[in-house]
Design a protein around this motif. Structure first.
Motif, short mmCIF file in Angstrom:
data_model
loop_
_atom_site.label_atom_id
_atom_site.label_comp_id
_atom_site.label_asym_id
_atom_site.label_seq_id
_atom_site.Cartn_x
_atom_site.Cartn_y
_atom_site.Cartn_z
N SER A 178 0.85 -1.18 0.00
CA SER A 178 0.00 0.00 0.00
C SER A 178 0.89 1.24 0.00
CB SER A 178 -0.95 -0.01 1.19
OG SER A 178 -0.22 0.25 2.36
N CYS A 179 0.33 2.34 -0.52
CA CYS A 179 1.13 3.55 -0.72
C CYS A 179 1.30 4.34 0.57
CB CYS A 179 0.46 4.40 -1.78
SG CYS A 179 -1.27 4.73 -1.38
N GLY A 180 0.45 4.06 1.58
CA GLY A 180 0.61 4.73 2.85
C GLY A 180 -0.17 6.04 2.98
N HIS A 181 -0.80 6.52 1.91
CA HIS A 181 -1.62 7.73 2.03
C HIS A 181 -2.83 7.46 2.91
CE1 HIS A 181 0.09 8.39 -2.20
NE2 HIS A 181 0.73 9.22 -1.40
N ARG A 182 -3.20 8.45 3.75
CA ARG A 182 -4.38 8.23 4.57
C ARG A 182 -5.67 8.20 3.73
NH1 ARG A 182 -6.49 11.71 8.78
NH2 ARG A 182 -4.44 11.56 9.73
N GLU A 183 -5.60 8.83 2.54
CA GLU A 183 -6.80 8.84 1.68
C GLU A 183 -7.03 7.48 1.02
OE1 GLU A 183 -4.14 10.74 1.25
OE2 GLU A 183 -4.69 12.86 1.42
N CYS A 184 -5.98 6.66 0.98
CA CYS A 184 -6.05 5.40 0.24
C CYS A 184 -6.28 4.23 1.20
CB CYS A 184 -4.77 5.19 -0.54
SG CYS A 184 -4.37 6.57 -1.63
N ALA A 185 -7.21 3.37 0.82
CA ALA A 185 -7.52 2.23 1.67
C ALA A 185 -6.37 1.24 1.67
CB ALA A 185 -8.78 1.55 1.15
ZN LIG Z 1 -2.16 6.39 -2.12
#
Ligand SMILES: [Zn+2]
Length: 219
Positions: free
Chosen positions: A11-18
């Motif tokens: 996972s990319c680690g962005h809080r917006e991304c599940a």
């Molecule tokens: Zn992301």
């Protein structure tokens, strides 16, 4: 690399991304959602059985304050999950339904505006709100990364306020069935237009063959 490695463990680690790793049922925000919903149900049912406007309004306040609190806790504790966001959306519906049906019972002149509003909120808005699940978003709050116009009219702070507070406040304050009816109809129109915008985005569908999944799933 197998498809599983590519799609579920990185996972990319962005809080917006599940992220599948972050998904769980029991979190602080989801516990707040369940408690505020049980309290709202109790207050609304007590208000209906005791014919008490005060208890009905208390149910509405607990619903709104609790809805702000669970979102705040989710962001503060970095516990935003798709499970929590989905339960939050569903708990909002039963909370609103009990308050509005109770209010229409209390003031039958509001029955038609309440019916229009509930059709909007419980069917079209519920569908719109759950649409974030078709993308990798962790909640509808980040829909601006998918479509800014849809987000602005539905999940930005003003968009949310117009959708939930405007109708209730005007209905309770003015008790004007025509005014409430016009606002509920305008909200219904906005949601139908939003639904058209959403479908024009082409709702993503997970790819792959279900039969292949069944063949490779652990027994
Ligand atoms: Zn992301």
């Amino acid at each position: 690399m197998t498809p599983a490695e590519g799609t579920t463990t990185r996972s990319c680690g962005h809080r917006e991304c599940a992220s599948p790793d972050r998904e769980r049922l029991v979190t602080v925000p989801t516990a707040i959602t369940l408690v505020r919903t049980l309290a709202t149900i109790g207050l609304a049912l007590a208000g209906a059985s005791l014919d008490s406007l005060e208890l009905l309004l208390a149910a509405l306040v607990v619903y709104w304050v609790g809805d702000m609190a669970d979102g705040f806790a989710a962001r503060l504790l970095d516990q935003e999950t798709r499970v929590g966001a989905t339960l939050d959306i569903m708990c909002d519906r039963i909370s609103a339904a009990l308050f509005y049906v109770g209010f229409a019972w209390y003031d039958p002149s509001m029955a038609i505006p309440v019916g229009i509003y509930l059709a909007e909120f419980m069917v079209i808005d519920m569908f719109l709100s759950l649409a974030f699940l078709a993308w990798s978003s962790s909640s509808p709050n980040y829909f601006y990364l998918i479509d800014r116009r849809l987000w602005r009219w539905n999940w930005s702070k003003p968009g949310k306020a117009v959708n939930s507070a405007l109708f209730a406040v005007l209905m309770v304050w003015t008790r004007e069935p025509w005014l409430a009816g016009v606002i509920a109809t305008a909200l219904l129109a906005l949601k139908v237009i939003s639904l058209v915008w959403l479908m024009r985005l082409r709702l993503p569908v997970p790819t792959g063959c279900l039969h292949t999944v069944a063949d490779t799933a652990p027994a």
